[in-house]
Every structure is written in C-alpha cells, then in structure tokens.
Scaffold this active site. Structure first.
Site, PDB file in Angstrom:
ATOM      1  N   GLY A   8       0.993  -1.109  -0.141  1.00 37.30           N
ATOM      2  CA  GLY A   8       0.025   0.104  -0.021  1.00 37.30           C
ATOM      3  C   GLY A   8       0.846   1.282  -0.023  1.00 37.30           C
ATOM      4  O   GLY A   8       2.165   1.207  -0.085  1.00 37.30           O
ATOM      5  N   THR A  10       1.250   3.468   2.475  1.00 34.65           N
ATOM      6  CA  THR A  10       2.017   3.656   3.807  1.00 34.65           C
ATOM      7  C   THR A  10       2.764   2.526   4.237  1.00 34.65           C
ATOM      8  O   THR A  10       3.716   2.352   5.177  1.00 34.65           O
ATOM      9  CB  THR A  10       1.068   4.258   4.801  1.00 34.65           C
ATOM     10  OG1 THR A  10      -0.180   3.065   4.974  1.00 34.65           O
ATOM     11  CG2 THR A  10       0.495   5.519   4.360  1.00 34.65           C
ATOM     12  N   TYR A  87     -13.058  -0.517 -16.575  1.00 37.77           N
ATOM     13  CA  TYR A  87     -12.350   0.509 -17.025  1.00 37.77           C
ATOM     14  C   TYR A  87     -12.214   0.602 -18.508  1.00 37.77           C
ATOM     15  O   TYR A  87     -12.077  -0.566 -19.177  1.00 37.77           O
ATOM     16  CB  TYR A  87     -10.948   0.363 -16.228  1.00 37.77           C
ATOM     17  CG  TYR A  87     -10.981   1.473 -15.048  1.00 37.77           C
ATOM     18  CD1 TYR A  87     -11.984   1.636 -14.094  1.00 37.77           C
ATOM     19  CD2 TYR A  87      -9.610   2.035 -14.663  1.00 37.77           C
ATOM     20  CE1 TYR A  87     -11.844   2.715 -13.139  1.00 37.77           C
ATOM     21  CE2 TYR A  87      -9.455   2.812 -13.803  1.00 37.77           C
ATOM     22  CZ  TYR A  87     -10.509   3.361 -12.922  1.00 37.77           C
ATOM     23  OH  TYR A  87     -10.315   4.040 -11.801  1.00 37.77           O
ATOM     24  N   GLY A  94      -6.584   0.469 -10.351  1.00 37.84           N
ATOM     25  CA  GLY A  94      -5.454   0.114  -9.312  1.00 37.84           C
ATOM     26  C   GLY A  94      -5.356  -1.145  -8.755  1.00 37.84           C
ATOM     27  O   GLY A  94      -6.680  -1.825  -8.646  1.00 37.84           O
ATOM     28  N   ASP A  96      -4.834  -2.796  -6.280  1.00 35.08           N
ATOM     29  CA  ASP A  96      -5.451  -3.116  -5.088  1.00 35.08           C
ATOM     30  C   ASP A  96      -7.019  -3.224  -5.112  1.00 35.08           C
ATOM     31  O   ASP A  96      -7.463  -3.893  -4.570  1.00 35.08           O
ATOM     32  CB  ASP A  96      -5.069  -2.101  -4.005  1.00 35.08           C
ATOM     33  CG  ASP A  96      -5.382  -0.653  -4.383  1.00 35.08           C
ATOM     34  OD1 ASP A  96      -5.503  -0.378  -5.472  1.00 35.08           O
ATOM     35  OD2 ASP A  96      -5.373   0.364  -3.405  1.00 35.08           O
TER      36      ASP A  96
END
Length: 239
Positions: A8, A10, A87, A94, A96
């Site tokens: 991710g 962070t 999309y 993304g 994720d």
C-alpha cells in the site's frame, strides 16, 4: 509456500497462503523496515510470490530484494476470476482495487458498494454477477486533514472528535473531514441500489473502516484484508 503481498501507500501487508478454507495470518511492515519479511523468507523461502502494489517502483524493488525472488505483480485485466472490469483501459485500474473486488466477489458475492478507507477513499460498485460498474477515488481522512492544515495559515492539525454541531475548530475540522467521507458513500449506495432496482450491501475495508462504520447512516460490513483474499483466490487459479 506461496507468499502474498499487499504493498500500500503507507505500509506492506503480507501473508502466507493458507491451505483450504483457513484464514491466513497477516503481518504488516513499514516500507522503510522490511526486516521481518526478509527473515521470514530466509526461514521459509517462498516458491511463488504474488503481489498487488500501488506504491513506487523503488519500494517494489526493495520488496523483491527482501523476498529474494521475483514478484508476480497483479496487473488488472478486462476480466478475471469471475469479475469484469469496467475501466476503459483495464490495466489502469489500481491493482489493490482489482484484488479487493475479486476478494469481495468470492468471499461474499452479491450486489455491493465496496469502500476502501485508507490513504485514499475508494468507492467501487460491484454487482452480483461480478460486474464492476465503476468507482471513485478521493483523499482519505488523513490526507483531507493534512491538506486543510497545509493550505491554511491558522487552522493547523489539531486533534478533534466528531460532533453533530462542533463548537471549536479542532472538532469542526475532524467532523467536516469525516462528513466529507461518509456522504459520498451513502450517496453511492443509494445511487447503485436505484440503478439496479434492488438493495445493495455496503462492504468496508481499510484502516479507517471502523471509524466510518460508526458514523455512517447506513449499515455496513467490515471485511479485513480483502486485497490479500483476492490474491489468495488468484493463487489457487490462473487467469
């Protein structure tokens, strides 16, 4: 063994693929310290590594160095694992979000609005047939608060709490930022349900999911580690 990685913005979350229906044990490491991951891979060298990443190429390289072998980074496709990508350019979605939708579709299939509340807030619409209709991306709670502090001269970044009618700046900032997250979630659930002509479920994931659940006017189900769940499903099949 097969290693699963959720890289991710962070931090990095990782888990060994569990056998059968067992839940995998999830570990977390800050991007600046991958010692625990490196040690785990020395003890049990993975035979295969699957990952979903939204972080930088430099961090991805550091992760691959820590695991000691190439990583199969997930690239969203037009369809995979029963999920269809809305999309225009499927690979621009993304990784994720793609993994989360695959995880959600297989863990709890049905019409749902899937919210991931972390550094960013993503709100994605997924129907019971596995069709991803589209979704939105906005700053998460932390980014909202920091952007307000950085863009103003006197507000700063005080600690506050949510109040219906804030009477001080600290609570006003926190309440306003939180309201800015809950309102679009509620609106998208109503919009998607109206479009389908039937009720839809709200699925919440991410670090701020428990906080959002407390303040939403609609019920939601918190499901942890959907990115890893999606990767686990993909590891058991091929697309």
């Amino acid at each position: 063994m097969i290693l699963l990685l959720d890289a991710g913005n962070t931090r990095l979350k990782w888990a060994w693929l569990a056998e059968g229906p067992a839940r995998h044990t999830v570990h977390a490491s800050p991007h600046h310290d991958l010692t625990a991951l490196e040690q785990a891979c020395r003890i049990t060298p993975p035979r295969r590594v699957l990952g979903a990443s939204v972080t930088s190429s430099e961090r991805n390289s550091a992760i691959m160095a820590a695991v000691g072998r190439p990583v199969e980074w997930l690239v969203p496709a037009a369809s995979c694992a029963g999920v269809t990508n809305a999309y225009r350019d499927p690979d621009r979605l993304g990784a994720d979000r793609w993994a989360q939708m695959i995880g959600a579709h297989h863990e709890q299939p049905g019409d749902q609005v899937l919210v991931s509340a972390g550094t960013a807030l993503t709100i994605d619409c997924l129907d019971r047939e596995g069709r991803f209709w589209g979704g939105t991306i906005a700053p998460g709670l932390g980014l909202l608060r920091h952007s307000l502090a950085e863009g103003t001269a006197r507000l700063g970044l005080p600690d506050g709490s949510w109040q219906e009618y804030p009477d001080n700046s600290a609570d006003a900032i926190f309440s306003g930022c939180l309201n800015a997250l809950t309102a679009p979630i509620e609106a998208q659930v109503a919009r998607f349900g109206s479009q389908l002509g039937r009720p839809v479920r709200l699925t919440l994931a991410g670090g701020d999911a428990p906080l959002l659940a407390q303040h939403l006017a609609i019920d939601g189900t918190i499901v942890d580690n959907l990115v890893l769940s999606g990767l686990a499903h993909l590891a058991r099949m091929s697309c």
